[in-house]
Design a protein around this motif. Structure first.
Motif, PDB file in Angstrom:
ATOM      1  N   ARG A   1      40.358  45.284  24.774  1.00 26.73           N
ATOM      2  CA  ARG A   1      39.498  44.582  25.329  1.00 26.73           C
ATOM      3  C   ARG A   1      39.220  45.747  26.347  1.00 26.73           C
ATOM      4  NH1 ARG A   1      38.721  39.375  28.323  1.00 26.73           N
ATOM      5  NH2 ARG A   1      39.875  40.803  30.090  1.00 26.73           N
ATOM      6  N   ASP A   2      40.082  45.815  27.483  1.00 25.51           N
ATOM      7  CA  ASP A   2      39.868  46.265  29.031  1.00 25.51           C
ATOM      8  C   ASP A   2      39.848  47.682  28.796  1.00 25.51           C
ATOM      9  OD1 ASP A   2      39.789  43.529  29.947  1.00 25.51           O
ATOM     10  OD2 ASP A   2      41.994  44.034  31.654  1.00 25.51           O
ATOM     11  N   SER A   3      40.108  48.520  27.987  1.00 26.56           N
ATOM     12  CA  SER A   3      40.092  49.737  27.655  1.00 26.56           C
ATOM     13  C   SER A   3      38.402  49.948  27.057  1.00 26.56           C
ATOM     14  CB  SER A   3      41.122  50.000  26.478  1.00 26.56           C
ATOM     15  OG  SER A   3      41.017  51.417  26.281  1.00 26.56           O
ATOM     16  N   GLN A   4      38.307  49.228  25.780  1.00 25.99           N
ATOM     17  CA  GLN A   4      37.257  49.604  25.498  1.00 25.99           C
ATOM     18  C   GLN A   4      35.922  49.391  26.490  1.00 25.99           C
ATOM     19  OE1 GLN A   4      36.790  47.267  22.303  1.00 25.99           O
ATOM     20  NE2 GLN A   4      38.327  48.213  20.131  1.00 25.99           N
ATOM     21  N   ARG A   5      35.907  48.331  27.214  1.00 27.90           N
ATOM     22  CA  ARG A   5      35.195  47.438  28.583  1.00 27.90           C
ATOM     23  C   ARG A   5      34.721  49.555  29.302  1.00 27.90           C
ATOM     24  NH1 ARG A   5      35.975  41.829  30.646  1.00 27.90           N
ATOM     25  NH2 ARG A   5      34.598  40.826  29.370  1.00 27.90           N
TER      26      ARG A   5
ATOM     27  N   TRP B   1      29.773  45.468  26.145  1.00 23.44           N
ATOM     28  CA  TRP B   1      30.723  44.535  26.698  1.00 23.44           C
ATOM     29  C   TRP B   1      30.942  43.132  25.885  1.00 23.44           C
ATOM     30  CZ3 TRP B   1      31.708  44.818  32.453  1.00 23.44           C
ATOM     31  CH2 TRP B   1      32.309  46.088  33.082  1.00 23.44           C
ATOM     32  N   HIS B   2      29.927  42.379  25.998  1.00 18.90           N
ATOM     33  CA  HIS B   2      30.005  41.016  24.935  1.00 18.90           C
ATOM     34  C   HIS B   2      30.111  41.325  23.389  1.00 18.90           C
ATOM     35  CE1 HIS B   2      28.149  37.229  23.607  1.00 18.90           C
ATOM     36  NE2 HIS B   2      27.667  37.999  23.005  1.00 18.90           N
ATOM     37  N   TRP B   3      29.796  42.321  23.032  1.00 13.03           N
ATOM     38  CA  TRP B   3      29.948  42.994  21.764  1.00 13.03           C
ATOM     39  C   TRP B   3      31.748  43.199  21.356  1.00 13.03           C
ATOM     40  CZ3 TRP B   3      32.506  46.733  19.394  1.00 13.03           C
ATOM     41  CH2 TRP B   3      32.206  46.981  17.620  1.00 13.03           C
ATOM     42  N   ILE B   4      32.174  43.891  22.882  1.00 11.36           N
ATOM     43  CA  ILE B   4      33.982  44.208  22.341  1.00 11.36           C
ATOM     44  C   ILE B   4      34.264  42.511  22.468  1.00 11.36           C
ATOM     45  CG2 ILE B   4      35.561  44.658  23.760  1.00 11.36           C
ATOM     46  CD1 ILE B   4      33.625  47.194  24.846  1.00 11.36           C
TER      47      ILE B   4
ATOM     48  N   ARG C   1      36.246  52.279  28.654  1.00 13.97           N
ATOM     49  CA  ARG C   1      35.096  53.128  28.213  1.00 13.97           C
ATOM     50  C   ARG C   1      33.081  53.560  27.694  1.00 13.97           C
ATOM     51  NH1 ARG C   1      38.605  53.719  24.204  1.00 13.97           N
ATOM     52  NH2 ARG C   1      37.628  52.604  23.018  1.00 13.97           N
ATOM     53  N   ALA C   2      33.257  52.088  27.659  1.00 12.32           N
ATOM     54  CA  ALA C   2      31.706  51.660  27.717  1.00 12.32           C
ATOM     55  C   ALA C   2      31.237  52.001  28.903  1.00 12.32           C
ATOM     56  CB  ALA C   2      31.549  50.456  26.983  1.00 12.32           C
ATOM     57  N   GLY C   3      31.855  51.348  29.602  1.00 11.39           N
ATOM     58  CA  GLY C   3      31.377  51.167  31.616  1.00 11.39           C
ATOM     59  C   GLY C   3      31.029  53.509  31.425  1.00 11.39           C
ATOM     60  N   VAL C   4      32.177  53.738  31.091  1.00 11.76           N
ATOM     61  CA  VAL C   4      31.953  55.653  32.076  1.00 11.76           C
ATOM     62  C   VAL C   4      31.057  56.542  30.787  1.00 11.76           C
ATOM     63  CG1 VAL C   4      32.946  57.537  31.170  1.00 11.76           C
ATOM     64  CG2 VAL C   4      34.505  55.337  32.612  1.00 11.76           C
ATOM     65  N   LEU C   5      31.283  55.535  29.583  1.00 17.12           N
ATOM     66  CA  LEU C   5      29.869  56.349  28.417  1.00 17.12           C
ATOM     67  C   LEU C   5      28.069  55.709  29.182  1.00 17.12           C
ATOM     68  CD1 LEU C   5      31.485  56.077  24.891  1.00 17.12           C
ATOM     69  CD2 LEU C   5      31.124  57.877  26.393  1.00 17.12           C
ATOM     70  N   HIS C   6      28.253  54.683  29.154  1.00 19.03           N
ATOM     71  CA  HIS C   6      26.527  54.291  29.574  1.00 19.03           C
ATOM     72  C   HIS C   6      26.364  54.645  31.408  1.00 19.03           C
ATOM     73  CE1 HIS C   6      27.251  51.399  26.937  1.00 19.03           C
ATOM     74  NE2 HIS C   6      26.445  51.646  26.248  1.00 19.03           N
ATOM     75  N   LEU C   7      28.174  54.921  32.231  1.00 14.81           N
ATOM     76  CA  LEU C   7      27.343  55.370  33.621  1.00 14.81           C
ATOM     77  C   LEU C   7      26.654  56.712  33.407  1.00 14.81           C
ATOM     78  CD1 LEU C   7      27.427  55.128  36.666  1.00 14.81           C
ATOM     79  CD2 LEU C   7      30.018  56.011  36.358  1.00 14.81           C
TER      80      LEU C   7
ATOM     81  N   ILE D   1      36.952  41.453  20.178  1.00 14.41           N
ATOM     82  CA  ILE D   1      38.361  40.685  20.054  1.00 14.41           C
ATOM     83  C   ILE D   1      38.493  39.054  20.161  1.00 14.41           C
ATOM     84  CG2 ILE D   1      39.712  40.225  21.816  1.00 14.41           C
ATOM     85  CD1 ILE D   1      40.000  43.334  21.018  1.00 14.41           C
ATOM     86  N   ALA D   2      37.727  38.448  20.208  1.00 15.03           N
ATOM     87  CA  ALA D   2      37.803  36.823  19.638  1.00 15.03           C
ATOM     88  C   ALA D   2      37.525  36.894  18.312  1.00 15.03           C
ATOM     89  CB  ALA D   2      36.632  36.168  20.397  1.00 15.03           C
ATOM     90  N   ALA D   3      37.222  38.533  17.551  1.00 17.00           N
ATOM     91  CA  ALA D   3      37.421  37.637  16.241  1.00 17.00           C
ATOM     92  C   ALA D   3      38.049  37.917  15.743  1.00 17.00           C
ATOM     93  CB  ALA D   3      35.813  38.982  15.492  1.00 17.00           C
ATOM     94  N   VAL D   4      38.576  38.982  16.452  1.00 15.59           N
ATOM     95  CA  VAL D   4      40.501  39.241  15.817  1.00 15.59           C
ATOM     96  C   VAL D   4      41.592  38.089  15.634  1.00 15.59           C
ATOM     97  CG1 VAL D   4      42.185  40.712  16.566  1.00 15.59           C
ATOM     98  CG2 VAL D   4      39.986  41.762  16.085  1.00 15.59           C
ATOM     99  N   ALA D   5      40.873  37.787  17.562  1.00 14.39           N
ATOM    100  CA  ALA D   5      42.289  36.531  17.298  1.00 14.39           C
ATOM    101  C   ALA D   5      41.220  35.555  16.814  1.00 14.39           C
ATOM    102  CB  ALA D   5      41.725  36.536  19.030  1.00 14.39           C
ATOM    103  N   ARG D   6      40.803  35.048  16.513  1.00 10.54           N
ATOM    104  CA  ARG D   6      40.441  34.099  15.225  1.00 10.54           C
ATOM    105  C   ARG D   6      40.974  34.715  13.963  1.00 10.54           C
ATOM    106  NH1 ARG D   6      35.384  34.254  16.859  1.00 10.54           N
ATOM    107  NH2 ARG D   6      35.217  32.116  17.527  1.00 10.54           N
ATOM    108  N   GLU D   7      40.645  35.157  13.365  1.00  8.44           N
ATOM    109  CA  GLU D   7      40.777  35.927  12.164  1.00  8.44           C
ATOM    110  C   GLU D   7      42.574  35.902  12.365  1.00  8.44           C
ATOM    111  OE1 GLU D   7      40.972  39.483   8.856  1.00  8.44           O
ATOM    112  OE2 GLU D   7      40.005  39.877  10.806  1.00  8.44           O
ATOM    113  N   ARG D   8      43.209  35.767  13.474  1.00  6.25           N
ATOM    114  CA  ARG D   8      44.564  36.173  13.298  1.00  6.25           C
ATOM    115  C   ARG D   8      45.736  34.447  13.645  1.00  6.25           C
ATOM    116  NH1 ARG D   8      48.057  38.439  18.385  1.00  6.25           N
ATOM    117  NH2 ARG D   8      50.790  38.131  17.306  1.00  6.25           N
ATOM    118  N   GLY D   9      44.515  33.436  14.673  1.00  8.18           N
ATOM    119  CA  GLY D   9      45.066  32.373  14.159  1.00  8.18           C
ATOM    120  C   GLY D   9      44.667  31.842  12.974  1.00  8.18           C
ATOM    121  N   ALA D  10      43.516  32.164  12.180  1.00 10.69           N
ATOM    122  CA  ALA D  10      43.280  30.563  11.256  1.00 10.69           C
ATOM    123  C   ALA D  10      43.997  31.565   9.796  1.00 10.69           C
ATOM    124  CB  ALA D  10      41.496  31.287  10.522  1.00 10.69           C
TER     125      ALA D  10
END
Length: 581
Positions: free
Chosen positions: A210-214, A35-38, A216-222, A42-51
């Protein structure tokens, strides 16, 4: 009612709980990292867009500033800028068209209006010292401007605006020479940060991603947690069934041994009676021999028959399997052929005396196979005939070497430190109790030494725990080298050791040993990671003068040890009344 829970069941439940807790912790941690990586992605995408937007605006502003502003026709959307102090702000072309100068800031506001209408993106040029009041910063922008002054190159945050997620990006505007046309009056110099441009970007799509990826990651780890923990659980179930089967098999084997021994004793008695009746019934003798042969040949236990002089006359196949000897290699010879040398003459004298008295003997006995290997067996011996005129003996034997090894291993682990192999506190308490009993019974004197390794933590911190463990093992070896075989060296845990010196002649002998220990532990310890140097603090008490019970002796040895540490470490001290206790 359900059957009572056995230690095996309790251990199984505890192990399963540990497995599920460990797997839950592992996959929960991995999921949080995912989740932290996700979030970072997402923050990197937003930062790249803002930059990118900031870079575009900054490039456009630089183009405008390089040309000293640009003129556009005066319209409803492009009215003269009242905040622009320029002598040629408004001009009229030769054909009568009214033009007004658009400086970088005014152009940025107009671009922001277009971006907000078309993309929902809000651009805001701001400064802590704005020319135009509307360019004043909001609290978030003011915080970002302060962070720029501390050297941060950009600021990004996900905020909630009226229930809608928004990414806010802001980067500083650095003064270049073209900017001084308008901002020199404010005291700016080239290279100063005169403000910044904040970019508010709708983040709903990115948050949903982000929520969709979280999810999916939660389901996979579960799923991974359930699969892994379930698989281990299944393996533990199989193992428990196996252990139960082994336990039941051992119990059944014990019952079988007892039953076969009884059967053999009964067969021996019957055989003795048939021998007495041989003249009267040859057929009965033949039948009896046939029954005896079936038992003899088919028994799982080894059977050995001797004559009245203890010479082997007959062995069964199981005997050959256990001892490694063929029948023709032992018949006519004494069972001493297999002697291990571990039993003295008194042991065999007691065996013969019991056979003469009771007609039977059973117990554990060590023997040696043909290969030379030692093994332990459970042997039952029955006398043929009466005590006055024995006709021979029948012995049944079962190899219990593996069972004895398992029992010895369990006893050893319960009494010894797993790292150094030294006695642990439980065995130390037993040895101390024995030493006290000897001191009270025979008036013997003994010494108790508490030994702490000085600067051990520094070795762990410098070289790592592997080197620390190696140092503890080597320290235990050196301590053993400093005492007699009859003495006891124990490890309580960490860097704490204890020594019991049995039957010392006085304080001088104890002091000599303490000195040897201090010298041995002061020698450098050399490891692959490097060389370590420690010392030893030693507290000494003498029994029984310093205490007549274990609790008092240990407390006073600890007081003496504490006094050494308070006095600078690296030496030994005997307990005295001034220490209290």
């Amino acid at each position: 009612m359900p059957p009572p829970r056995t230690p095996l069941d309790v251990s199984f439940v505890r192990t399963v709980a540990i497995v599920y807790a460990s797997c839950g912790l592992l996959f929960g941690t991995l999921m949080l990292l995912e989740w932290h990586w996700i979030d970072r992605s997402i923050a990197a995408v937003a930062r790249e867009r803002g930059a990118a937007l900031f870079s575009l605006i900054e490039t456009t502003r630089a183009w405008n500033a390089r040309h000293g502003g640009v003129y556009v026709p005066v319209t409803e959307d492009a009215k003269p800028n009242p905040y622009l102090m320029h002598p040629q702000r408004d001009i009229t072309t030769t054909d009568g068209r009214a033009l007004t100068m658009v400086n970088p800031a005014y152009m940025t506001r107009q671009i922001a209006e277009i971006a907000e209408r078309s993309e929902g993106i809000q651009l805001h040029i701001t400064s802590l010292d704005p020319i135009r009041a509307e360019n004043g910063p909001d609290p978030w922008e003011a915080s970002a401007l302060a962070r720029f002054d501390r050297g941060e190159p950009e600021v990004l945050a996900l905020v909630d605006q009226a229930g809608t997620p928004v990414h806010r990006y802001m980067a500083p505007l650095v003064v270049v020479s073209a900017c001084l046309q308008c901002h020199a009056v404010q005291g700016y110099k080239v290279g100063d940060i005169r403000g910044g441009i904040s970019v508010n970007m709708p983040a709903q799509a990115l948050v949903e991603m982000r929520d969709s990826q979280r999810w999916r990651a939660g389901v996979l780890h579960l799923a991974a947690f359930v699969l892994t923990a379930g698989l281990i659980h299944g393996l533990l179930l199989v193992q428990r069934r196996h252990l139960r089967a082994v336990r039941d098999l051992n119990a059944a084997q014990e019952r079988l041994i007892a039953r076969r021994t009884q059967e053999l004793a009964e067969a021996n008695q019957q055989l003795a009676g048939e021998v007495e009746q041989h003249r009267r019934s040859a057929r009965q003798l033949a039948d009896s021999e046939a029954r005896y042969r079936a038992i003899f040949e088919g028994a799982a236990e080894g059977i050995m028959v001797t004559d009245e002089h203890a010479r082997i006359t007959q062995v069964n196949p199981a005997f050959c399997d256990i001892t490694g000897y063929a029948a023709d290699e032992v018949i006519g010879r004494s069972p001493a052929l297999m002697a291990s040398g571990r039993h003295d003459a008194a042991f065999f004298d007691d065996m013969l005396a019991q056979l003469a008295r009771d007609g039977a003997w059973q117990g554990e006995i060590w023997n040696r196979r043909k290969s030379g290997d030692l093994y332990v067996q459970w042997m039952s011996v029955a006398r043929i005939g009466d005590a006055a005129a024995p006709q021979g003996y029948v012995a049944t034997l079962t190899d219990i070497t593996q069972r004895k090894k398992a029992e010895e291993e369990i006893r050893y682990r319960a009494d010894h430190d797993p790292l150094t192999g030294l006695p642990n506190r439980a065995l130390f308490d037993d040895r101390l109790a024995l030493a006290l009993a000897g001191a009270h019974r025979r008036g013997q004197q003994f010494a108790l030494l508490f030994v702490d390794l000085d600067y051990f933590k520094a070795v762990n911190d410098r070289f790592g725990h592997l080197a620390g463990d190696a140092l503890l093992v080597e320290a235990g070896t050196r301590l053993n080298d400093c005492v007699r075989e009859s003495d006891t060296v124990a490890r309580f845990g960490g860097d704490e050791f204890a020594v019991i010196l049995n039957e010392v002649g006085g304080a001088g002998e104890a002091e000599e040993v303490a000195g040897r220990i201090a010298g041995a532990l002061a020698r450098p310890f050399v490891f692959p990671q490097g060389e370590a140097q420690i010392s030893a603090s030693i507290g000494v008490v003498l029994a029984p003068q310093d205490g007549s019970d274990a609790q008092t002796l240990q407390r006073r040895a600890d007081l003496a040890l504490y006094a050494v540490k308070q006095g600078g470490r690296g030496c030994h001290r005997f307990y005295s009344a001034e220490l209290g206790g």
